[in-house]
Design a protein around this motif. Structure first.
Motif, PDB file in Angstrom:
ATOM      1  N   ILE A  14      31.008 -22.614 -40.243  1.00 17.70           N
ATOM      2  CA  ILE A  14      31.555 -23.375 -41.370  1.00 17.70           C
ATOM      3  C   ILE A  14      32.702 -22.600 -42.016  1.00 17.70           C
ATOM      4  O   ILE A  14      33.766 -23.156 -42.290  1.00 17.70           O
ATOM      5  CB  ILE A  14      30.448 -23.701 -42.393  1.00 17.70           C
ATOM      6  CG1 ILE A  14      29.457 -24.690 -41.789  1.00 17.70           C
ATOM      7  CG2 ILE A  14      31.043 -24.241 -43.680  1.00 17.70           C
ATOM      8  CD1 ILE A  14      28.218 -24.920 -42.622  1.00 17.70           C
ATOM      9  N   GLU A  15      32.495 -21.307 -42.252  1.00 20.95           N
ATOM     10  CA  GLU A  15      33.556 -20.484 -42.849  1.00 20.95           C
ATOM     11  C   GLU A  15      34.795 -20.437 -41.964  1.00 20.95           C
ATOM     12  O   GLU A  15      35.917 -20.504 -42.458  1.00 20.95           O
ATOM     13  CB  GLU A  15      33.042 -19.068 -43.116  1.00 20.95           C
ATOM     14  CG  GLU A  15      32.286 -18.923 -44.397  1.00 20.95           C
ATOM     15  CD  GLU A  15      33.105 -19.290 -45.622  1.00 20.95           C
ATOM     16  OE1 GLU A  15      34.278 -18.869 -45.737  1.00 20.95           O
ATOM     17  OE2 GLU A  15      32.568 -20.017 -46.464  1.00 20.95           O
ATOM     18  N   ALA A  16      34.596 -20.313 -40.661  1.00 22.82           N
ATOM     19  CA  ALA A  16      35.732 -20.278 -39.743  1.00 22.82           C
ATOM     20  C   ALA A  16      36.489 -21.600 -39.766  1.00 22.82           C
ATOM     21  O   ALA A  16      37.732 -21.615 -39.746  1.00 22.82           O
ATOM     22  CB  ALA A  16      35.256 -19.966 -38.326  1.00 22.82           C
ATOM     23  N   MET A  17      35.782 -22.703 -39.842  1.00 22.34           N
ATOM     24  CA  MET A  17      36.434 -24.011 -39.902  1.00 22.34           C
ATOM     25  C   MET A  17      37.207 -24.178 -41.198  1.00 22.34           C
ATOM     26  O   MET A  17      38.341 -24.671 -41.199  1.00 22.34           O
ATOM     27  CB  MET A  17      35.397 -25.118 -39.751  1.00 22.34           C
ATOM     28  CG  MET A  17      34.774 -25.165 -38.372  1.00 22.34           C
ATOM     29  SD  MET A  17      33.369 -26.270 -38.261  1.00 22.34           S
ATOM     30  CE  MET A  17      34.212 -27.837 -38.275  1.00 22.34           C
ATOM     31  N   ILE A  18      36.611 -23.777 -42.298  1.00 18.75           N
ATOM     32  CA  ILE A  18      37.292 -23.864 -43.600  1.00 18.75           C
ATOM     33  C   ILE A  18      38.556 -23.022 -43.572  1.00 18.75           C
ATOM     34  O   ILE A  18      39.625 -23.467 -43.996  1.00 18.75           O
ATOM     35  CB  ILE A  18      36.343 -23.421 -44.736  1.00 18.75           C
ATOM     36  CG1 ILE A  18      35.248 -24.462 -44.940  1.00 18.75           C
ATOM     37  CG2 ILE A  18      37.111 -23.174 -46.029  1.00 18.75           C
ATOM     38  CD1 ILE A  18      34.150 -24.032 -45.895  1.00 18.75           C
ATOM     39  N   GLU A  19      38.447 -21.810 -43.068  1.00 18.82           N
ATOM     40  CA  GLU A  19      39.600 -20.910 -43.019  1.00 18.82           C
ATOM     41  C   GLU A  19      40.699 -21.470 -42.117  1.00 18.82           C
ATOM     42  O   GLU A  19      41.884 -21.411 -42.449  1.00 18.82           O
ATOM     43  CB  GLU A  19      39.149 -19.534 -42.534  1.00 18.82           C
ATOM     44  CG  GLU A  19      40.083 -18.415 -42.865  1.00 18.82           C
ATOM     45  CD  GLU A  19      40.370 -18.288 -44.352  1.00 18.82           C
ATOM     46  OE1 GLU A  19      41.559 -18.117 -44.686  1.00 18.82           O
ATOM     47  OE2 GLU A  19      39.442 -18.371 -45.173  1.00 18.82           O
ATOM     48  N   ARG A  20      40.323 -22.026 -40.984  1.00 18.42           N
ATOM     49  CA  ARG A  20      41.296 -22.576 -40.042  1.00 18.42           C
ATOM     50  C   ARG A  20      42.037 -23.767 -40.654  1.00 18.42           C
ATOM     51  O   ARG A  20      43.263 -23.847 -40.599  1.00 18.42           O
ATOM     52  CB  ARG A  20      40.605 -22.992 -38.751  1.00 18.42           C
ATOM     53  CG  ARG A  20      41.563 -23.400 -37.652  1.00 18.42           C
ATOM     54  CD  ARG A  20      40.859 -23.717 -36.327  1.00 18.42           C
ATOM     55  NE  ARG A  20      39.772 -22.793 -36.029  1.00 18.42           N
ATOM     56  CZ  ARG A  20      38.500 -23.156 -35.881  1.00 18.42           C
ATOM     57  NH1 ARG A  20      38.147 -24.413 -35.977  1.00 18.42           N
ATOM     58  NH2 ARG A  20      37.570 -22.262 -35.608  1.00 18.42           N
ATOM     59  N   VAL A  21      41.289 -24.694 -41.257  1.00 20.61           N
ATOM     60  CA  VAL A  21      41.912 -25.883 -41.844  1.00 20.61           C
ATOM     61  C   VAL A  21      42.777 -25.497 -43.046  1.00 20.61           C
ATOM     62  O   VAL A  21      43.915 -25.969 -43.171  1.00 20.61           O
ATOM     63  CB  VAL A  21      40.838 -26.919 -42.242  1.00 20.61           C
ATOM     64  CG1 VAL A  21      41.459 -28.059 -43.032  1.00 20.61           C
ATOM     65  CG2 VAL A  21      40.136 -27.450 -41.008  1.00 20.61           C
ATOM     66  N   ALA A  22      42.269 -24.631 -43.906  1.00 18.95           N
ATOM     67  CA  ALA A  22      43.048 -24.208 -45.073  1.00 18.95           C
ATOM     68  C   ALA A  22      44.319 -23.478 -44.637  1.00 18.95           C
ATOM     69  O   ALA A  22      45.386 -23.648 -45.248  1.00 18.95           O
ATOM     70  CB  ALA A  22      42.205 -23.309 -45.975  1.00 18.95           C
ATOM     71  N   GLY A  23      44.230 -22.683 -43.588  1.00 22.86           N
ATOM     72  CA  GLY A  23      45.408 -21.987 -43.074  1.00 22.86           C
ATOM     73  C   GLY A  23      46.451 -22.951 -42.541  1.00 22.86           C
ATOM     74  O   GLY A  23      47.653 -22.779 -42.785  1.00 22.86           O
ATOM     75  N   GLU A  24      46.026 -23.964 -41.805  1.00 22.60           N
ATOM     76  CA  GLU A  24      46.971 -24.953 -41.267  1.00 22.60           C
ATOM     77  C   GLU A  24      47.618 -25.764 -42.384  1.00 22.60           C
ATOM     78  O   GLU A  24      48.810 -26.048 -42.344  1.00 22.60           O
ATOM     79  CB  GLU A  24      46.274 -25.883 -40.272  1.00 22.60           C
ATOM     80  CG  GLU A  24      45.883 -25.216 -38.983  1.00 22.60           C
ATOM     81  CD  GLU A  24      47.072 -24.734 -38.182  1.00 22.60           C
ATOM     82  OE1 GLU A  24      48.107 -25.415 -38.158  1.00 22.60           O
ATOM     83  OE2 GLU A  24      46.962 -23.644 -37.578  1.00 22.60           O
ATOM     84  N   VAL A  25      46.835 -26.124 -43.388  1.00 26.13           N
ATOM     85  CA  VAL A  25      47.382 -26.867 -44.528  1.00 26.13           C
ATOM     86  C   VAL A  25      48.402 -26.007 -45.260  1.00 26.13           C
ATOM     87  O   VAL A  25      49.502 -26.457 -45.592  1.00 26.13           O
ATOM     88  CB  VAL A  25      46.253 -27.319 -45.483  1.00 26.13           C
ATOM     89  CG1 VAL A  25      46.807 -27.822 -46.798  1.00 26.13           C
ATOM     90  CG2 VAL A  25      45.410 -28.392 -44.828  1.00 26.13           C
ATOM     91  N   GLY A  26      48.072 -24.734 -45.498  1.00 24.91           N
ATOM     92  CA  GLY A  26      48.985 -23.825 -46.194  1.00 24.91           C
ATOM     93  C   GLY A  26      50.240 -23.531 -45.402  1.00 24.91           C
ATOM     94  O   GLY A  26      51.329 -23.428 -45.962  1.00 24.91           O
ATOM     95  N   LYS A  27      50.101 -23.414 -44.087  1.00 27.69           N
ATOM     96  CA  LYS A  27      51.260 -23.132 -43.240  1.00 27.69           C
ATOM     97  C   LYS A  27      52.289 -24.263 -43.330  1.00 27.69           C
ATOM     98  O   LYS A  27      53.481 -24.021 -43.257  1.00 27.69           O
ATOM     99  CB  LYS A  27      50.796 -22.945 -41.794  1.00 27.69           C
ATOM    100  CG  LYS A  27      51.895 -22.534 -40.854  1.00 27.69           C
ATOM    101  CD  LYS A  27      51.432 -22.134 -39.454  1.00 27.69           C
ATOM    102  CE  LYS A  27      50.229 -22.825 -38.944  1.00 27.69           C
ATOM    103  NZ  LYS A  27      49.938 -22.533 -37.525  1.00 27.69           N
ATOM    104  N   ARG A  28      51.813 -25.471 -43.513  1.00 28.72           N
ATOM    105  CA  ARG A  28      52.699 -26.627 -43.585  1.00 28.72           C
ATOM    106  C   ARG A  28      53.119 -26.965 -45.017  1.00 28.72           C
ATOM    107  O   ARG A  28      53.881 -27.894 -45.236  1.00 28.72           O
ATOM    108  CB  ARG A  28      52.023 -27.826 -42.937  1.00 28.72           C
ATOM    109  CG  ARG A  28      51.921 -27.669 -41.429  1.00 28.72           C
ATOM    110  CD  ARG A  28      51.022 -28.702 -40.815  1.00 28.72           C
ATOM    111  NE  ARG A  28      51.035 -28.651 -39.361  1.00 28.72           N
ATOM    112  CZ  ARG A  28      50.414 -27.784 -38.623  1.00 28.72           C
ATOM    113  NH1 ARG A  28      49.730 -26.813 -39.198  1.00 28.72           N
ATOM    114  NH2 ARG A  28      50.461 -27.824 -37.313  1.00 28.72           N
ATOM    115  N   GLY A  29      52.565 -26.256 -46.001  1.00 30.39           N
ATOM    116  CA  GLY A  29      52.922 -26.507 -47.400  1.00 30.39           C
ATOM    117  C   GLY A  29      52.382 -27.828 -47.929  1.00 30.39           C
ATOM    118  O   GLY A  29      52.982 -28.439 -48.799  1.00 30.39           O
ATOM    119  N   LEU A  30      51.245 -28.250 -47.415  1.00 32.16           N
ATOM    120  CA  LEU A  30      50.675 -29.545 -47.796  1.00 32.16           C
ATOM    121  C   LEU A  30      49.446 -29.405 -48.690  1.00 32.16           C
ATOM    122  O   LEU A  30      48.554 -30.246 -48.667  1.00 32.16           O
ATOM    123  CB  LEU A  30      50.304 -30.336 -46.536  1.00 32.16           C
ATOM    124  CG  LEU A  30      51.454 -30.707 -45.619  1.00 32.16           C
ATOM    125  CD1 LEU A  30      50.932 -31.329 -44.331  1.00 32.16           C
ATOM    126  CD2 LEU A  30      52.394 -31.670 -46.321  1.00 32.16           C
TER     127      LEU A  30
END
Length: 102
Positions: A14-30
């Motif tokens: 769960i933590e890895a999924m949260i980190e992955r999704v949050a990272g992708e959202v942040g990388k795109r500035g969304l």
């Protein structure tokens, strides 16, 4: 038929999924649209997760069985959605603070 949700997600998954999704959202500035979308649809997350399971035969060729299985199981829990929102907000705030200090 492949078994879905046969084993629960571990806390590390769960933590890895949260980190992955949050990272992708942040990388795109969304961050702001993602937070708005997740907050609006948090009460329906369980319905969306089960709907995605119903459409999984169409999603699996593009995303793979494991990814569809894990993410639908993840989205079925409103607590996981709330943790994802909090992580996205924390990353956004940290980035804004780094800009003002740096």
């Amino acid at each position: 038929m492949l078994p879905v949700w046969d084993k629960p997600l571990t806390e590390d998954e769960i933590e890895a999924m949260i980190e992955r999704v949050a990272g992708e959202v942040g990388k795109r500035g969304l961050e702001t649209p993602a937070i708005l979308f997740l907050e609006m649809h948090k009460p329906l997350a369980n319905v969306f997760a089960h709907g995605a399971l119903a459409f999984s035969p169409f999603l699996m060729p593009f995303l793979g069985f494991d990814r569809v299985d894990r993410y639908t199981q993840f989205m079925a829990s409103p607590q996981n959605v709330e943790r994802l929102i909090q992580r996205i907000e924390a990353r956004r705030d940290a980035r804004a603070e780094a800009k003002t200090n740096g």
